[in-house]
Scaffold this active site. Structure first.
Site, PDB file in Angstrom:
ATOM      1  N   ASP A 178     -29.394   1.265 -13.066  1.00 48.93           N
ATOM      2  CA  ASP A 178     -28.618   2.166 -13.931  1.00 48.93           C
ATOM      3  C   ASP A 178     -27.160   1.744 -14.141  1.00 48.93           C
ATOM      4  O   ASP A 178     -26.424   2.428 -14.845  1.00 48.93           O
ATOM      5  CB  ASP A 178     -28.676   3.593 -13.376  1.00 48.93           C
ATOM      6  CG  ASP A 178     -28.254   3.679 -11.919  1.00 48.93           C
ATOM      7  OD1 ASP A 178     -28.229   2.621 -11.241  1.00 48.93           O
ATOM      8  OD2 ASP A 178     -27.960   4.783 -11.449  1.00 48.93           O
ATOM      9  N   GLU A 199     -24.485  -0.844   2.384  1.00 47.07           N
ATOM     10  CA  GLU A 199     -23.689  -2.052   2.079  1.00 47.07           C
ATOM     11  C   GLU A 199     -23.036  -2.573   3.354  1.00 47.07           C
ATOM     12  O   GLU A 199     -23.113  -3.771   3.664  1.00 47.07           O
ATOM     13  CB  GLU A 199     -22.574  -1.751   1.062  1.00 47.07           C
ATOM     14  CG  GLU A 199     -23.054  -1.246  -0.286  1.00 47.07           C
ATOM     15  CD  GLU A 199     -23.181   0.269  -0.365  1.00 47.07           C
ATOM     16  OE1 GLU A 199     -23.190   0.920   0.705  1.00 47.07           O
ATOM     17  OE2 GLU A 199     -23.269   0.796  -1.489  1.00 47.07           O
TER      18      GLU A 199
HETATM   19  N1  UDP Z   1     -33.946   4.138  -6.181  1.00 49.48           N
HETATM   20  C1  UDP Z   1     -35.200   3.946  -5.633  1.00 49.48           C
HETATM   21  N2  UDP Z   1     -35.838   5.019  -5.056  1.00 49.48           N
HETATM   22  C2  UDP Z   1     -35.306   6.283  -5.012  1.00 49.48           C
HETATM   23  C3  UDP Z   1     -34.020   6.446  -5.575  1.00 49.48           C
HETATM   24  C4  UDP Z   1     -33.363   5.368  -6.133  1.00 49.48           C
HETATM   25  O1  UDP Z   1     -35.730   2.838  -5.674  1.00 49.48           O
HETATM   26  O2  UDP Z   1     -35.944   7.194  -4.486  1.00 49.48           O
HETATM   27  C5  UDP Z   1     -33.239   2.997  -6.807  1.00 49.48           C
HETATM   28  C6  UDP Z   1     -32.663   3.305  -8.179  1.00 49.48           C
HETATM   29  O3  UDP Z   1     -33.586   2.972  -9.199  1.00 49.48           O
HETATM   30  C7  UDP Z   1     -31.400   2.460  -8.225  1.00 49.48           C
HETATM   31  C8  UDP Z   1     -30.981   2.378  -6.759  1.00 49.48           C
HETATM   32  O4  UDP Z   1     -32.133   2.680  -5.988  1.00 49.48           O
HETATM   33  O5  UDP Z   1     -31.648   1.161  -8.726  1.00 49.48           O
HETATM   34  C9  UDP Z   1     -29.854   3.355  -6.410  1.00 49.48           C
HETATM   35  O6  UDP Z   1     -30.269   4.665  -6.723  1.00 49.48           O
HETATM   36  P1  UDP Z   1     -29.354   5.681  -7.563  1.00 49.48           P
HETATM   37  O7  UDP Z   1     -28.914   5.032  -8.807  1.00 49.48           O
HETATM   38  O8  UDP Z   1     -30.091   6.974  -7.681  1.00 49.48           O
HETATM   39  O9  UDP Z   1     -28.140   5.857  -6.552  1.00 49.48           O
HETATM   40  P2  UDP Z   1     -26.605   6.108  -6.892  1.00 49.48           P
HETATM   41  O10 UDP Z   1     -26.191   5.064  -7.881  1.00 49.48           O
HETATM   42  O11 UDP Z   1     -26.539   7.479  -7.464  1.00 49.48           O
HETATM   43  O12 UDP Z   1     -25.943   5.942  -5.583  1.00 49.48           O
HETATM   44 MN    MN Z   2     -27.051   4.436  -9.618  1.00 47.81          MN
END
Ligand code: UDP
Ligand code: MN
Length: 326
Positions: free
Chosen positions: A184, A267
């Site tokens: 995203d 990280e």
């Molecule tokens: N993701 C995943 N499983 C989950 C939630 C998220 O594989 O149950 C992936 C999601 O597609 C993204 C990454 O992990 O590529 C980080 O998730 P998210 O964008 O929801 O986290 P944020 O950016 O809000 O910290």
């Molecule tokens: Mn994200």
């Protein structure tokens, strides 16, 4: 008899003139527009694409990077970029992957490792990957039950996926650079041009992180002097997942390096597991961290689509559309 020799001569000269003009018009097209390659053969297309990408990548700051726009050099010498993308089935998934795939299609020598948090591969994701023409690997790595079942607090999102991607790299890659690119986020092409030459671990600012608006190494007098991040929480490396890249060779020398299932500390845990590696060892990119080449964008969550009234819409296009939706 004489007449027919004359005729042959005239036909020969006319054909030569036409062929020469055709040749000239091709050369003109090449020089006028290096983005439009329709008139050329595939090999020439490829070379020209390299040249236009070189224009994008030519302002790299590190002096050790190649500076001559030589066709062959760009094609053969570019270290491979391994982009690990965790993803999971939700209403936004195909939209996110479409956008990211179109970014990666503009990057040379990239290998896209797409890992789904799922127990089986989503066929629509497979189709999307195929369509891109990119080199890719479609893998699955579901979040372990103990975390998925968790009712309270944040979950370790994308961790099993990224670790699966790391495992694939250990088994299949020898050189190049790896980067964790969530599905995203928003990536500037310049980012890929810069991280490609990472020797150990490179870092750079990530926009749209916490109230501070950015997460970045702090650079004072051209040198690393700490981290700027809205949530330090005792982390040795308070950085975002999108804010660093790692040399494959560097990773392979650290067989235990892995990402922990520890929400908020993924990280930090991973970078600490790369020891021996200290913050002072970081390679600073994005013009000494003065530019933002990646944005931590977040897509609005969408509710799953409502069920289709099959009695009413049977034998219509909506039946097929419904198969695409979550
Ligand atoms: N993701 C995943 N499983 C989950 C939630 C998220 O594989 O149950 C992936 C999601 O597609 C993204 C990454 O992990 O590529 C980080 O998730 P998210 O964008 O929801 O986290 P944020 O950016 O809000 O910290
Ligand atoms: Mn994200």
């Amino acid at each position: 008899m004489r007449l027919s020799i004359k005729m042959y001569l005239i036909i020969f000269i006319s054909a030569s003139v036409i062929l020469y003009q055709y040749h000239l018009s091709n050369a003109w097209l090449i020089s006028q527009n290096s983005q439009e390659f329709h008139v050329l053969n595939p090999k020439t297309n490829e070379k020209l694409r390299n040249v236009s990408l070189f224009n994008i990548t030519s302002s790299i700051s590190n002096s050790t990077r190649p500076t001559t726009p030589c066709f062959q050099e760009l094609e053969d010498v570019l270290p491979p970029l391994y982009v690990i993308t965790p993803t999971y089935r939700r209403p936004e998934q195909l939209a996110e992957l479409t956008r990211l795939s179109h970014t990666l299609m503009l990057v040379k020598n990239v290998f896209w490792i797409v890992v789904e948090d799922a127990t089986s591969k989503t066929p629509l994701v497979g189709e999307l990957l195929k369509k891109t023409g990119l080199k890719y690997e479609h893998l699955i790595a579901p979040m372990p039950e103990q975390y998925r079942k968790k009712k309270k607090g944040p979950k370790p999102r994308g961790v099993s996926n990224r670790n699966r991607g790391l495992q694939w790299i250990r088994q299949n890659a020898k050189t190049g650079v790896l980067y964790f690119a969530d599905d995203d986020n928003t990536y500037d092409l310049q980012l890929f041009a810069e991280i490609r030459y990472t020797k150990r671990v490179s870092m750079f600012p990530v926009g749209l992180i916490t109230k501070l608006g950015v997460s970045s190494p702090i650079v004072r007098n051209g040198r690393f002097s700490g981290f700027y991040d809205g949530w330090v929480a005792g982390r040795k490396f308070p950085v975002d997942m999108a804010g660093f890249a790692v040399s494959v060779e560097f990773l392979l020398k650290r067989p235990k390096a892995l990402m922990p299932f520890k929400p908020g500390f993924e990280e930090d845990g991973f970078l600490k597991s790369l020891e021996p590696f200290e913050p002072q060892d970081i390679e600073l990119l994005a013009s000494n961290c003065t530019k933002i080449l990646v944005w931590h964008t977040q897509t609005k969550k969408n509710e799953p689509s409502q069920p289709l009234d099959f009695a009413k819409y049977n034998n219509t296009n909506l039946v097929m559309l419904k198969q695409i939706l979550v």
